[in-house]
Write an enzyme that holds these catalytic residues in place. Structure first.
Site, mmCIF file in Angstrom:
data_model
loop_
_atom_site.group_PDB
_atom_site.id
_atom_site.type_symbol
_atom_site.label_atom_id
_atom_site.label_comp_id
_atom_site.label_asym_id
_atom_site.label_seq_id
_atom_site.Cartn_x
_atom_site.Cartn_y
_atom_site.Cartn_z
ATOM 1 N N GLU A 96 29.783 29.666 16.926
ATOM 2 C CA GLU A 96 30.642 28.658 16.292
ATOM 3 C C GLU A 96 29.797 27.585 15.610
ATOM 4 O O GLU A 96 28.742 27.188 16.117
ATOM 5 C CB GLU A 96 31.538 27.956 17.325
ATOM 6 C CG GLU A 96 32.500 28.867 18.056
ATOM 7 C CD GLU A 96 33.733 29.240 17.262
ATOM 8 O OE1 GLU A 96 33.949 28.660 16.181
ATOM 9 O OE2 GLU A 96 34.477 30.110 17.746
ATOM 10 N N THR A 97 30.295 27.134 14.462
ATOM 11 C CA THR A 97 29.794 25.928 13.817
ATOM 12 C C THR A 97 30.954 24.948 13.727
ATOM 13 O O THR A 97 32.041 25.303 13.266
ATOM 14 C CB THR A 97 29.237 26.223 12.417
ATOM 15 O OG1 THR A 97 28.108 27.096 12.541
ATOM 16 C CG2 THR A 97 28.804 24.946 11.710
#
Length: 288
Positions: free
Chosen positions: A46-47
């Site tokens: 995830e970003t």
């Protein structure tokens, strides 16, 4: 355009363990598909993108921000570890002065508050309902072969399939279990399932530290073969194991190669507190 960016390892107090997430701080809205391109470049599960809600806001003194999460393949509706990473960056690196932060997200308002030994996330709880084994038998067998299954639940809110393994197995079995995720997106194309949770009851007595339950999480449908530590999965695991164990306070361990710990507290208002540590391991500037 230059953007401040960080990587934090979450649900751990130690660098290079737990689950890493990238955190990008946005002064202004990004154009087009820039969020997805950045997430693909970072190539982590995830970003997170933390954005100001008003032009007069600032990351040091404001307490309310927008928050979005992207895997390398798509936007994700709820992510615990990237929320924890975002709060850790704001609290520990930006020196935000507030004790509690509120994030406006696709899953409603989420809060993160300081604690003596970590950060506490205020998340929703999601029920999981009994699932007919025959409807998902092929999918489960493709993933874990003939491993004995004790219970199967499905969460329509999160599209996660939760598979509880037999109590005859122990933590080492779950840790070393080879899970075949490659064929799963081809086998399940309806969109009903977006994630697979494997979980196991904790071992009674004599364990130091003691964990009430274990889990692993897989999301090849969104480009994440195995996620190291998954806060959002515990919005399902929390209420399930609370009912099974008769406990409102639990300690959990996610048995990925990196591993991670969560303290779980079910609240009277129908939400859950997830507590974990975080270590910021990288700070830099992204040129877009």
């Amino acid at each position: 355009m230059k953007l401040p960016i960080f990587i934090a390892d979450t649900f751990t107090a130690t660098a290079f363990q737990g689950n890493p997430a990238a955190v990008c701080l946005l002064e202004n809205t990004l154009d087009g598909d820039s969020h997805q391109l950045i997430a693909r470049e970072m190539n982590l599960s995830e970003t997170a993108f933390v954005r100001k809600l008003q032009p007069t806001d600032n990351f040091t003194q404001s307490s309310h921000f927008g928050l979005r999460w992207f895997t390398p393949e798509s936007e994700f509706p709820l992510c615990g570890h990237a929320t924890l990473a975002s709060a850790a960056v704001l609290f520990h690196k930006i020196k935000n002065t507030n004790s509690t932060l509120t994030f406006t997200t696709m899953s409603g308002e989420l809060k993160a508050r300081r604690a003596e030994d970590g950060i506490v996330l205020d998340f929703p709880l999601y029920p999981a309902f009994p699932q007919d084994f025959h409807e998902v038998e092929d999918l489960i067998k493709a993933a874990i072969g003939d491993t004995l299954v004790q219970d199967i639940r499905y969460s329509p809110d999160t599209k996660n399939l939760m598979v509880r393994l037999s109590d005859s197995y122990d933590r080492s079995f779950l840790e070393t279990l080879r899970v075949n995720t490659e064929p799963l997106p081809r086998m399940e194309k309806t969109g009903k399932v977006k994630g697979l949770i494997l979980t196991l009851r904790g071992e009674p007595g004599g364990q130091t530290p003691h964990y009430d339950f274990y889990s692993r999480y897989f999301a090849p449908w969104v480009g994440v073969a195995e996620d190291p530590v998954t806060g959002s999965a515990h919005t399902i695991l929390g209420p399930y194991w609370s009912e099974e164990l008769g406990k409102k306070e639990m300690r959990a361990f996610q048995c990925s190669r990196r591993g991670g710990e969560l303290d779980i507290s079910l609240r009277p208002d129908g939400r859950v507190d997830l507590k974990g540590g975080a270590a910021v391991v990288l700070e830099g500037t992204l040129t877009v």
